[in-house]
Design a protein around this motif. Sequence first.
Motif, short mmCIF file in Angstrom:
data_model
loop_
_atom_site.label_atom_id
_atom_site.label_comp_id
_atom_site.label_asym_id
_atom_site.label_seq_id
_atom_site.Cartn_x
_atom_site.Cartn_y
_atom_site.Cartn_z
N VAL A 169 5.97 17.01 -4.75
CA VAL A 169 4.56 17.35 -4.98
C VAL A 169 3.75 16.10 -5.31
N ALA A 170 4.32 15.21 -6.11
CA ALA A 170 3.62 13.96 -6.44
C ALA A 170 3.36 13.12 -5.19
N ASP A 171 4.35 13.03 -4.30
CA ASP A 171 4.19 12.24 -3.07
C ASP A 171 3.09 12.82 -2.19
N VAL A 172 3.08 14.15 -2.03
CA VAL A 172 2.06 14.80 -1.20
C VAL A 172 0.68 14.62 -1.83
N LEU A 173 0.60 14.76 -3.15
CA LEU A 173 -0.69 14.61 -3.84
C LEU A 173 -1.21 13.18 -3.71
N ILE A 174 -0.32 12.20 -3.81
CA ILE A 174 -0.73 10.80 -3.64
C ILE A 174 -1.29 10.57 -2.24
N THR A 175 -0.60 11.09 -1.24
CA THR A 175 -1.04 10.91 0.15
C THR A 175 -2.39 11.56 0.39
N ILE A 176 -2.56 12.81 -0.05
CA ILE A 176 -3.83 13.52 0.16
C ILE A 176 -4.96 12.82 -0.58
N SER A 177 -4.72 12.40 -1.81
CA SER A 177 -5.76 11.75 -2.61
C SER A 177 -6.23 10.44 -1.98
N LEU A 178 -5.27 9.63 -1.53
CA LEU A 178 -5.64 8.35 -0.91
C LEU A 178 -6.39 8.56 0.40
N VAL A 179 -5.95 9.53 1.20
CA VAL A 179 -6.62 9.80 2.48
C VAL A 179 -8.06 10.25 2.24
N LEU A 180 -8.26 11.19 1.32
CA LEU A 180 -9.61 11.69 1.04
C LEU A 180 -10.49 10.59 0.45
N THR A 181 -9.92 9.80 -0.44
CA THR A 181 -10.71 8.73 -1.07
C THR A 181 -11.11 7.67 -0.05
N LEU A 182 -10.17 7.26 0.78
CA LEU A 182 -10.47 6.23 1.78
C LEU A 182 -11.44 6.75 2.83
N SER A 183 -11.37 8.04 3.16
CA SER A 183 -12.29 8.61 4.14
C SER A 183 -13.73 8.52 3.65
N LYS A 184 -13.93 8.65 2.35
CA LYS A 184 -15.27 8.56 1.79
C LYS A 184 -15.78 7.12 1.74
N LYS A 185 -14.88 6.15 1.95
CA LYS A 185 -15.28 4.75 1.90
C LYS A 185 -15.80 4.24 3.23
N LYS A 186 -15.84 5.10 4.23
CA LYS A 186 -16.34 4.65 5.53
C LYS A 186 -17.82 4.30 5.42
N THR A 187 -18.23 3.27 6.17
CA THR A 187 -19.58 2.73 6.05
C THR A 187 -20.50 3.11 7.20
N GLY A 188 -19.95 3.61 8.29
CA GLY A 188 -20.77 3.88 9.47
C GLY A 188 -20.72 2.78 10.49
N PHE A 189 -20.18 1.62 10.13
CA PHE A 189 -20.00 0.52 11.07
C PHE A 189 -18.62 0.65 11.71
N SER A 190 -18.58 0.66 13.03
CA SER A 190 -17.31 0.88 13.73
C SER A 190 -16.29 -0.19 13.40
N ALA A 191 -16.76 -1.44 13.19
CA ALA A 191 -15.83 -2.53 12.92
C ALA A 191 -15.08 -2.31 11.62
N THR A 192 -15.80 -1.90 10.57
CA THR A 192 -15.14 -1.70 9.28
C THR A 192 -14.43 -0.36 9.21
N ASP A 193 -15.01 0.66 9.85
CA ASP A 193 -14.38 1.99 9.83
C ASP A 193 -13.04 2.00 10.54
N SER A 194 -12.89 1.15 11.56
CA SER A 194 -11.60 1.08 12.26
C SER A 194 -10.51 0.55 11.33
N VAL A 195 -10.88 -0.36 10.42
CA VAL A 195 -9.91 -0.88 9.46
C VAL A 195 -9.55 0.21 8.45
N VAL A 196 -10.55 0.98 8.01
CA VAL A 196 -10.28 2.10 7.10
C VAL A 196 -9.34 3.10 7.76
N ASP A 197 -9.56 3.37 9.05
CA ASP A 197 -8.69 4.30 9.78
C ASP A 197 -7.25 3.80 9.82
N LYS A 198 -7.08 2.49 9.95
CA LYS A 198 -5.73 1.93 9.96
C LYS A 198 -5.04 2.15 8.61
#
Length: 332
Positions: A169-198
């Motif tokens: 459960v801890a592993d799944v929660l860590i994965t979901i939390s990081l994915v959701l948090t990083l998704s909110k960090k997208k800027t709208g610029f394709s160059a930087t968003d591609s790095v976030v996607d990686k």
Amino acid sequence: MAAPPVALPNVTLSYGPMLIGVFVNMILYGVLLTQILTYYTVYKADALWMRVFVGFLFFVETANTALDMYMMYQPLILEYGQKPVFFPDAFMTEPLIIVLVSMPIQLFFAWRIYQLTKSVWVPILIVLLGLASFAGGVWTTVMIRVLRKFAKKPLLHAPALLWFLTSCVADVLITISLVLTLSKKKTGFSATDSVVDKIIRATIQTGLITAVFSIMDVICFMVFPHYAINFVWDLALSKLYTNCLLSTLNARHKLNSASHASTYQHQRNFVMSPIRSGSNGKQESFIDTAPGPTLTFEQRPRDLEYGVHMTKVVERVEDPISQHHGRGNYAQ
């Protein structure tokens, strides 16, 4: 007359899965050696506590590999031909070593999530699950020492389930939390968003690997309580945790290079685009670029996120000619 040969006991479903698990463990140890070398070669500027933490993991994993080899040497060589009644002596160290590795790594990711979100609720839950998993691993170690016999393996269900389920459960929660948090960090610029996607893809891949192995460990443990099939998954867990952490840390250099390259290309294209005709009839380009939304991956002494450092940047372009004619300015 020669005595008939004595039939050897069938150890296929007892020592067989354990031997396969040790093979996987040793293969992952070879991968870990490469990861460790890369880390200490490239990331010399990391904080001392982080480098000590990686060294601790390497020491524990090296001991785990040696103990696993002896764990199989004892029944297959020293006790060859004997019926598999008792767990190998070194087997009791396995759950203890796994939680000595998994629990600090889960706490590290809880701290990382806190640094990214500044929220305490999810990190606290991860910490509690990690501590519960550690308690379950220690409990399992003690019970293995007390029970000792393969036939009593079902009596390990309670401590083992506390260990496996809370860790999963801890592993799944860590994965979901990081994915959701990083998704909110997208800027709208394709160059930087591609790095976030990686980063998101890497987070999903590394987080789900340990979760899948933990789930398969639980399933095989419950479905085949009198056999050792779950050890195919169990004996590789500690190496998976350490390799996943090291792959995350070692990816920073590559992501940093990709981020700088994409940002440079974006700025280059951006500078060439705003063209206006000047008063002398020639085409001129006017640009004033200030810090604006971008994503950087840097090694800084106080980079608390260890590879995920967000910097807000604003890009602004002013056309003095259009401003002169009262048309104002435009912004990209």
